[in-house]
Design a protein around this motif. Structure first.
Motif, PDB file in Angstrom:
ATOM      1  N   SER A 545       0.825  -1.210   0.000  1.00 36.96           N
ATOM      2  CA  SER A 545       0.000   0.000   0.000  1.00 36.96           C
ATOM      3  C   SER A 545       0.859   1.260   0.000  1.00 36.96           C
ATOM      4  CB  SER A 545      -0.933  -0.006   1.212  1.00 36.96           C
ATOM      5  OG  SER A 545      -0.188  -0.007   2.419  1.00 36.96           O
ATOM      6  N   ARG A 548       2.056   1.730  -3.487  1.00 39.06           N
ATOM      7  CA  ARG A 548       0.961   2.184  -4.338  1.00 39.06           C
ATOM      8  C   ARG A 548       0.670   3.665  -4.112  1.00 39.06           C
ATOM      9  NH1 ARG A 548      -2.775  -0.532  -2.172  1.00 39.06           N
ATOM     10  NH2 ARG A 548      -2.013  -2.504  -3.002  1.00 39.06           N
ATOM     11  N   VAL A 549       0.708   4.089  -2.872  1.00 39.33           N
ATOM     12  CA  VAL A 549       0.448   5.504  -2.573  1.00 39.33           C
ATOM     13  C   VAL A 549       1.521   6.397  -3.191  1.00 39.33           C
ATOM     14  CG1 VAL A 549       0.401   7.209  -0.702  1.00 39.33           C
ATOM     15  CG2 VAL A 549      -0.909   5.086  -0.498  1.00 39.33           C
ATOM     16  N   GLU A 550       2.768   5.992  -3.068  1.00 43.28           N
ATOM     17  CA  GLU A 550       3.848   6.839  -3.566  1.00 43.28           C
ATOM     18  C   GLU A 550       3.905   6.864  -5.091  1.00 43.28           C
ATOM     19  OE1 GLU A 550       5.317   8.824  -1.662  1.00 43.28           O
ATOM     20  OE2 GLU A 550       4.388   7.956   0.119  1.00 43.28           O
ATOM     21  N   THR A 551       3.574   5.748  -5.729  1.00 44.06           N
ATOM     22  CA  THR A 551       3.598   5.736  -7.188  1.00 44.06           C
ATOM     23  C   THR A 551       2.427   6.490  -7.797  1.00 44.06           C
ATOM     24  OG1 THR A 551       2.470   3.591  -7.125  1.00 44.06           O
ATOM     25  CG2 THR A 551       4.876   3.576  -7.323  1.00 44.06           C
ATOM     26  N   GLN A 552       1.343   6.642  -7.032  1.00 43.34           N
ATOM     27  CA  GLN A 552       0.184   7.382  -7.544  1.00 43.34           C
ATOM     28  C   GLN A 552       0.181   8.846  -7.120  1.00 43.34           C
ATOM     29  OE1 GLN A 552      -3.242   5.219  -6.188  1.00 43.34           O
ATOM     30  NE2 GLN A 552      -2.856   3.447  -7.536  1.00 43.34           N
ATOM     31  N   ARG A 553       1.180   9.257  -6.345  1.00 39.78           N
ATOM     32  CA  ARG A 553       1.241  10.634  -5.897  1.00 39.78           C
ATOM     33  C   ARG A 553       1.625  11.558  -7.061  1.00 39.78           C
ATOM     34  NH1 ARG A 553       2.217  12.550  -0.720  1.00 39.78           N
ATOM     35  NH2 ARG A 553       2.880  10.456  -0.089  1.00 39.78           N
ATOM     36  N   LYS A 554       0.951  12.692  -7.174  1.00 37.52           N
ATOM     37  CA  LYS A 554       1.254  13.674  -8.211  1.00 37.52           C
ATOM     38  C   LYS A 554       2.246  14.696  -7.642  1.00 37.52           C
ATOM     39  CE  LYS A 554      -3.210  13.290 -10.589  1.00 37.52           C
ATOM     40  NZ  LYS A 554      -4.420  14.043 -11.061  1.00 37.52           N
TER      41      LYS A 554
END
Length: 577
Positions: A545, A548-554
């Motif tokens: 998780s 996933r959070v870091e790869t989806q961060r803009k």
């Protein structure tokens, strides 16, 4: 085809044929003819398996013929066989529903005896004696088939290989038959004979034995059906507790090899029953079979079902009987987790369970984590004295506790225990320091949870904020001169209050943005309006998780590996010959 009446057709002709049909005189029924009748019944059941397979339509037609004329009674054998072993599930469902409807109808008509009856009058002549003998033989045969049907439903209910739909149908069928036993066990009685629910050979007793003897855990759909449709009724819940006490006896538990699996099944059933919070009004009482009289005229056996103290007495007896069994480790941990909410609020003396909770707490590990809430309830609501509670709690704050399977429960309970306003300053400082040290050493999910717990502790305990306000040259110097003794088991002697939270300052440079963001909160001012950190999302974090959070961060600005090249001067020569 052989059947229950093959060996003495003449003696039963007067009963099975229509009343207007003339019959010949037949000899009296003897013991030899009775044995031959039972042998013929077994032969008929054996031949039933050779008949053509039934369909749903043929099952309905057979049910109508059996209800219309008892001369087709032998066809009941086919229905019983189809309800137990038909290949088509729809046929099994239809056959089971047909059998239970037939048995209830015959019981209401008086053909199927379900309990004690009044003594029959002496026959006037020989013909009436033969008629009474034929009727008695028919009723005995029906009772034998009823007992076999109940046993088959019990086997279906406890079989792990059966589908949940068939097991739920078996449960509902047994409860329907149990209601018929309650209503018809004493024909003509003003009050239902509720003791029929407590009979070990009754429908409810057979179902309880089957579920208690199951080799695998009862499926959730079955447990939900029991809780919502049956155990919520006062009479069913009361006798369910009595059956648990009966099946938890050492002699009964030893019947299935030591009682370990039986203890787990009984625990599953016991957790479905909750005593009423107060005495129930007759108009609002949920009963399997309420008395036919006006509530003001209910007799004493029915009114006793409305009393909370009677349910509490059986509830306490069931739990004592269960805890007397040798519980497997899994069942013991489930008991520890269930005590605070499922048991302690409903028993008159909750302190009786203090030894069970304290022994689990002293063992450490998962048992200690599951015992925390129960001990806290006894300490705060029932004045239990436990002087070394926070010392043992301090020893439980470890990396496995913050990163294990029970991390969510442990984090929420630890946050609750450390929120007490009367907590000494040295205790809160010791917990904050240990959480900071673990956050420095733990993987990112556990580090984030430790930072959240430490922040909430400092937010609620102003005396412990000295750990972040104490001046120091830098983090390296503070680490080198740290007086905190991490190996000390006593919070009083670990010297945490003489130290500082240099670990949090170091975590501000953590490689995981979620951890560094939480560490940055400690540098902000603590005010009365500052909200605490939500621990549930942090307890649900995992490495996947976080990735996933870091790869989806803009990102507003993307980091690059090299510095950008400086632009050439405006009047520089770009080309030299």
């Amino acid at each position: 085809r052989a059947g229950p009446f093959a060996s003495r057709a003449t003696s039963l002709a007067a009963f099975l044929l229509p009343r207007s049909t003339p019959t010949l005189a037949a000899p009296m029924v003897t013991k030899a003819s009775s044995k031959a009748s039972k042998a013929g019944s077994k032969a008929g059941e054996a031949s039933a398996g050779l008949s053509a397979p039934l369909s749903v339509a043929s099952v309905r037609a057979t049910e109508e013929r059996l209800l219309a004329d008892r001369r087709h009674a032998n066809e009941l054998i086919d229905l019983l066989a189809a309800s137990a072993s038909a290949a088509d599930v729809s046929v099994r469902l239809a056959a089971t529903q047909a059998c239970r409807a037939l048995f209830v109808a015959w019981a209401e008509a008086g053909s199927l005896p379900l309990g004690a009856e009044e003594a029959a009058a002496e026959p006037a002549d020989e013909a009436e004696a033969r008629q009474a003998s034929a009727l008695e033989a028919y009723r005995e045969w029906l009772r034998d088939k009823y007992d076999r049907f109940v046993a088959a439903l019990g086997s279906q209910l406890g079989a792990a290989a059966e589908s949940p739909e068939l097991r739920v149908l078996a449960l509902d069928s047994l409860m329907l038959l149990a209601s018929a036993e309650v209503r018809l066990a004493r024909p003509g009685a003003a009050c239902p004979y509720y003791a029929a629910l407590g009979a070990s050979r009754g429908a409810l007793g057979a179902g309880m034995l089957a579920m208690a003897s199951a080799k695998a855990a009862l499926p959730p759909p079955l447990l939900e059906r029991i809780a919502r449709a049956h155990a919520c009724k006062l009479d069913v819940g009361l006798h369910l507790l009595r059956h648990v006490q009966r099946l938890a006896r050492p002699q009964a538990a030893a019947a299935d090899g030591g009682g370990g699996e039986r203890a787990e099944r009984l625990l599953q059933l016991l957790l479905l029953v909750t005593p009423p919070a107060e005495d129930v009004l007759p108009e609002e009482a949920p009963l399997l079979v309420p008395p036919a009289q006006d509530p003001a005229g209910w007799p004493a056996p029915a009114r006793s079902l409305l009393q909370r103290k009677r349910h509490v007495k059986e509830f306490c007896g069931a739990w004592r009987a269960l805890l007397a069994l040798p519980l497997p480790a899994r069942a013991h941990r489930r008991v520890l987790a269930a005590l605070p909410e499922a048991v302690l609020p409903h028993v008159p003396r909750p302190l009786r369970y203090a030894d069970l909770l304290s022994s689990g707490y002293s063992r450490g590990g998962v048992d200690a984590l599951l015992s925390l809430k129960g001990l806290f309830v006894l300490m705060t609501r029932h004045n239990l004295e436990y002087p070394r509670f926070y010392t043992q709690l301090y020893s439980l704050v470890t990396l496995p506790s913050l990163g294990g399977a029970n991390r969510a429960t442990f984090a929420l309970e630890l946050d609750l225990f450390l929120s007490s306003a009367g907590l000494p300053a040295y205790v809160s400082a010791a917990f904050a320091k240990r959480l900071g040290r673990l956050a420095l050493l733990a993987p990112p999910p556990a580090a984030a949870l430790a930072c959240g717990l430490a922040y909430n502790l400092l937010l609620r305990q102003p005396a412990a904020r000295a750990l972040i306000h104490r001046p120091a040259a830098d983090a390296d110097a503070a680490a080198a001169e740290d007086p905190y003794v991490a190996a000390e088991a006593e919070p009083r002697d670990c010297r945490a209050f003489d130290s500082c939270l240099w670990e949090v300052d170091t975590l501000r440079s953590h490689f995981c943005p979620s951890v560094s963001s939480l560490a940055a909160l400690f540098a902000r001012p603590f005010t009365q309006s500052t909200p605490p950190v939500e621990l549930a999302p942090l307890a649900a974090l995992s490495a996947d998780s976080l990735i996933r959070v870091e790869t989806q961060r803009k990102l507003k600005r993307a980091p690059i590996a090299t510095a950008p090249a400086e632009p050439p001067p405006r009047h520089a020569k770009l080309w030299v010959p």
